[in-house]
Scaffold this motif. Structure first.
Motif, PDB file in Angstrom:
ATOM      1  N   ASP A 165       0.819  -1.143  -0.031  1.00  0.00           N
ATOM      2  CA  ASP A 165      -0.263  -0.020  -0.101  1.00  0.00           C
ATOM      3  C   ASP A 165       0.768   1.007   0.167  1.00  0.00           C
ATOM      4  O   ASP A 165       1.559   1.438   1.030  1.00  0.00           O
ATOM      5  N   ASN A 167       0.775   4.508   0.275  1.00  0.00           N
ATOM      6  CA  ASN A 167      -0.404   5.433   1.339  1.00  0.00           C
ATOM      7  C   ASN A 167       0.827   6.561   1.527  1.00  0.00           C
ATOM      8  O   ASN A 167       1.846   6.918   2.655  1.00  0.00           O
ATOM      9  N   SER A 195      -4.771   4.065  -4.047  1.00  0.00           N
ATOM     10  CA  SER A 195      -5.741   4.555  -3.544  1.00  0.00           C
ATOM     11  C   SER A 195      -5.649   5.064  -4.916  1.00  0.00           C
ATOM     12  O   SER A 195      -4.427   5.281  -5.516  1.00  0.00           O
ATOM     13  N   LYS A 226      -8.483   1.510  -4.199  1.00  0.00           N
ATOM     14  CA  LYS A 226      -9.274   2.421  -3.200  1.00  0.00           C
ATOM     15  C   LYS A 226     -10.153   3.383  -2.915  1.00  0.00           C
ATOM     16  O   LYS A 226      -8.794   4.494  -4.022  1.00  0.00           O
ATOM     17  N   GLY A 257      -7.979   3.418   4.787  1.00  0.00           N
ATOM     18  CA  GLY A 257      -7.111   2.268   4.395  1.00  0.00           C
ATOM     19  C   GLY A 257      -6.290   1.162   4.219  1.00  0.00           C
ATOM     20  O   GLY A 257      -6.358   0.381   3.902  1.00  0.00           O
ATOM     21  N   ASP A 258      -6.053   1.354   6.051  1.00  0.00           N
ATOM     22  CA  ASP A 258      -5.508   0.678   6.654  1.00  0.00           C
ATOM     23  C   ASP A 258      -6.385  -0.987   6.860  1.00  0.00           C
ATOM     24  O   ASP A 258      -5.661  -1.837   6.824  1.00  0.00           O
TER      25      ASP A 258
HETATM   26 MG    MG Z   1      -3.815   4.937   2.320  1.00  0.00          MG
END
Ligand code: MG
Ligand code: ATP
Length: 315
Positions: A165, A167, A195, A226, A257-258
């Motif tokens: 991810d 992030n 994302s 996401k 998101g996590d």
């Molecule tokens: Mg995230």
């Protein structure tokens, strides 16, 4: 079940009670809440009943204790969280502005989690890992980059898998070595969980489909995009599946998101078909945003299933 391991920052989050601009006068605060993207991720993995652990570091203080106690109580293997007597546990003060943006005061780089280092306990945990999850936000520290690089080689060398991810926030993208470290992790990734906007950091393209095609061509097996209140979309070589978000009232988006990623990884490792994996992950993401505090909205299997049933999804 393959043990899931992640490597990265643990911190506490302290939140302003009321929205406003920053921290320039005395205001009411609430916290400390356990936090850190990899910590939220691994807590959600544990609460779904999947074996897991985290390589990290906290200080010898109450902020560290808050995290150690929570993660242990939820079933995370905390044997590879070093307790550093020299530096405090990382922290983030956060205040929402009236427009929904956030102001932060971070103490991460010069806190315990900025000094995550190889230890015997870390090696032992990584030796048990069948799956490694990498958070791009954790690659701010060169020693985490080294640990992640070694862990990827060890886990993949024994037939394990890697999820990633990114992030990333634009504040950390400019850090020296950051974009190279992110690209190197992507090259070893089986399951990629960006994302929407992050996708285009890794593939020059005009559309999501084009970016995903390029990423799948580079060797990634599956991509899950996401999309916040729009839900999420899954892509692999066989095709694409999407699932809408569940309608909830957003109280605090931090950790969605996590939690989503953790639920998706757990389902993916169990061989659950993509559509059902997306539904489970959307449920955990939706539950996360309805609760104040980054890790407060992680879901047990029973909580997720009750949420699904309440939204008309047969479990
Ligand atoms: Mg995230
Ligand atoms: P962050 O890094 O800020 O935690 P992210 O960008 O990685 O977030 P999001 O897309 O914001 O992840 O959220 C992940 C998932 O959580 C979404 O795909 C969706 O399933 C769920 N989710 C997030 N926001 C909402 C919302 N407002 N309503 C319902 N579900 C949501």
């Amino acid at each position: 079940m393959k043990k899931v391991v992640t490597i990265g920052e643990i911190l506490v989050e302290i939140m302003a009670v009321e929205p406003g601009d920053g921290f320039r006068e005395p205001i009411a605060l609430v916290g400390p809440f356990p936090s850190g993207a990899p910590a939220i991720f691994i807590d959600q993995v544990a609460r779904l009943g999947h074996p897991c652990g985290i390589v990290s570091a906290v200080g010898s203080d109450d902020f560290g204790r808050v995290n150690l106690d929570r993660l242990a109580a939820d079933g995370v293997d905390i044997s590879a969280i070093a307790v550093d007597p020299e530096v405090p546990t990382g922290s983030a003060f956060v205040r929402y502005r009236p427009d929904g943006n956030r102001d932060f005061v971070f103490n991460i780089k010069h806190a315990a989690c900025g000094a995550i280092a190889p230890t015997a306990a870390a090696s032992a945990l990584i030796a048990e890992a069948g799956h490694l999850h990498v958070m791009g936000s954790s690659l701010f520290s060169p020693s985490v980059v080294d640990l992640v690089t070694e862990a990827i080689a060890a886990v993949k060398g024994r037939g394990g898998t890697v999820s990633f991810d990114p992030n990333v926030r634009k504040e950390i993208l400019g850090l020296p070595g950051m974009s190279r470290a992110l690209s190197r992790v992507l090259a070893e990734t089986d399951l990629f969980l960006p994302s929407g906007g992050e996708l285009f950091l890794f593939a020059e393209a005009d559309t999501e489909a084009e970016a995903v095609t390029r990423i799948l061509a580079s060797g990634v097996k599956a991509v899950v995009v996401k999309a916040g209140a729009e839900g999420a979309r899954y892509y692999d070589h066989a095709g694409t599946v999407s699932a809408p978000a569940f309608p909830v009232t957003e109280i605090d988006p931090t950790g969605a998101g996590d939690s989503f990623g953790a639920a998706f990884v757990v389902a993916w490792l169990a061989g659950v078909p993509p559509r059902e994996a997306l539904i489970s992950a959307n449920a955990c993401g939706a539950r996360a945003v309805t609760v104040k505090g980054p890790m407060e909205g992680t879901s047990t299997t029973a909580e997720r299933d009750a949420f699904l049933a309440a939204h008309g999804v047969a479990v």
